[in-house]
Design an enzyme around this catalytic site. Sequence first.
Site, PDB file in Angstrom:
ATOM      1  N   GLU A   1       0.961  -1.036   0.007  1.00 41.07           N
ATOM      2  CA  GLU A   1      -0.040   0.171   0.011  1.00 41.07           C
ATOM      3  C   GLU A   1       0.708   1.175   0.116  1.00 41.07           C
ATOM      4  O   GLU A   1       1.481   1.444   0.935  1.00 41.07           O
ATOM      5  CB  GLU A   1      -1.071   0.069   1.340  1.00 41.07           C
TER       6      GLU A   1
ATOM      7  N   CYS B   1      -2.705   8.425   3.431  1.00 33.85           N
ATOM      8  CA  CYS B   1      -2.790   8.004   1.994  1.00 33.85           C
ATOM      9  C   CYS B   1      -3.941   8.310   1.425  1.00 33.85           C
ATOM     10  O   CYS B   1      -3.939   8.865   0.213  1.00 33.85           O
ATOM     11  CB  CYS B   1      -2.429   6.578   1.852  1.00 33.85           C
TER      12      CYS B   1
END
Length: 457
Positions: free
Chosen positions: A230, A264
């Site tokens: 990720e 994020c």
Amino acid sequence: MSKQYRVQNPKTNTVVETFDFITDDELETALAQAHDTFQTWRRTSYEDRAAVLRKVAALFDAKRDELAAIIAEEMGKPLNQGNGELDMVVDIFTYYADHGAVFGADEPLEHSGGTAVLRREPLGVLVGVMPWNFPYYQVARFAAPNLMAGNTILLKHAEICPRSSQAIHDIFLQAGAPAGLYTNIYATHDQVAALIADKRVQGVSLTGSERAGRAVAKTAGENLKKALLELGGTDAYIVLDTDDVAKAAKTAWRKRIANTGQACTSNKRIIVMEDIYEEFLAEMIRLASEFTQGDPMNPGRGEYYPLSSRDAAELLHKQVTTAVEAGATLHVGGELTGDGAYFSPAVITDIPVGSESFYDEFFGPVAQIYKVFSDEEAIALANDSNYGLGGAVFSSDIERARKVANRIETGMIHINIPQAGGAELPFGGVKNSGFGRELGPLGMDEFVNKQLYYIAD
């Protein structure tokens, strides 16, 4: 500054405490213990695994004041937001304790001539490489499902999170987890590479930068190891129309300033339809300009807090400066103040599409706003990204929002909400945002052997 493990208070940039790297001998001992523990943990019932996870959840809840204070000093997260992060941690461990047995259950397959079953068997020792922006939550979403699946974990945390990473390790021991089930390691990058290469390690999960992801993926690929990555995003946040521009801007700003913009899934590119653009922009500038510098240990309303480190603040400042040099307009903020990591909230427009700055991820409180004249232009702009993590579409016309959202190329897309949260919702992206999924039912499916088990009639 060397990259040793350290507590370096971002409010003042002062190094409070340093920690030695783990020695190769100590690392071998930790790996051997994790491998040995796996041999028994893999045969432990889901019920007994769940009991450990529930104790872990209870300890995170009971220690929340202490744990929130640790990360406030380590990476500048205000105490109230630290408590919010711990709420998510408790939910995640509880969720997998409650549902793990169902997620891991044998799945009968229709077949004539015999009995066919899809079984989910644990793989073994997993290495986790976790970031500093959510020091507890990021670990929980990796650890909880994989421990429930029957794996064991060696966890390498960010170099600026040595106390929080050790606190997690201690919680597992206090919860009665067997030694070697979850182990914190102050490892170097070279030691992590050596772990991935070791035949006793069966997989690696990394949440971090694209650069780190490429390095880990290369090592994992060379050693034929399963990897989950990720790697961030430049999420598009599309405002097609609204009956209340000020409210829409406030919602967008709250999302962008959360965790001091260091998430994020922050709404890093805010795309606004031209008929409401000027009013929306003016409101965003007003909101940003009203924020004042705050103390993570004593948070208040309308405050911004230091970034995780002075290095992070200087990088963000350089990115904003580069964007302005390329033709962008900085309306407010973008200033470094003092010796610490404070960076004043910024609003920037007119970043040239296709420029280096346009494709960069601005990891901090910088609202990039873009004007578009049609839904088609909004879709094209949203998809013009190297990343594909999350995003959101807002409209009072739900069908219009659906049509736009259906064409956004991301792992997660939302309509009329900045981001939905919950342990039951899968998390992950496409493109350079990485691959694999965490959380939800999919969270237990990444690091298991989906074995065909067949008995002939």
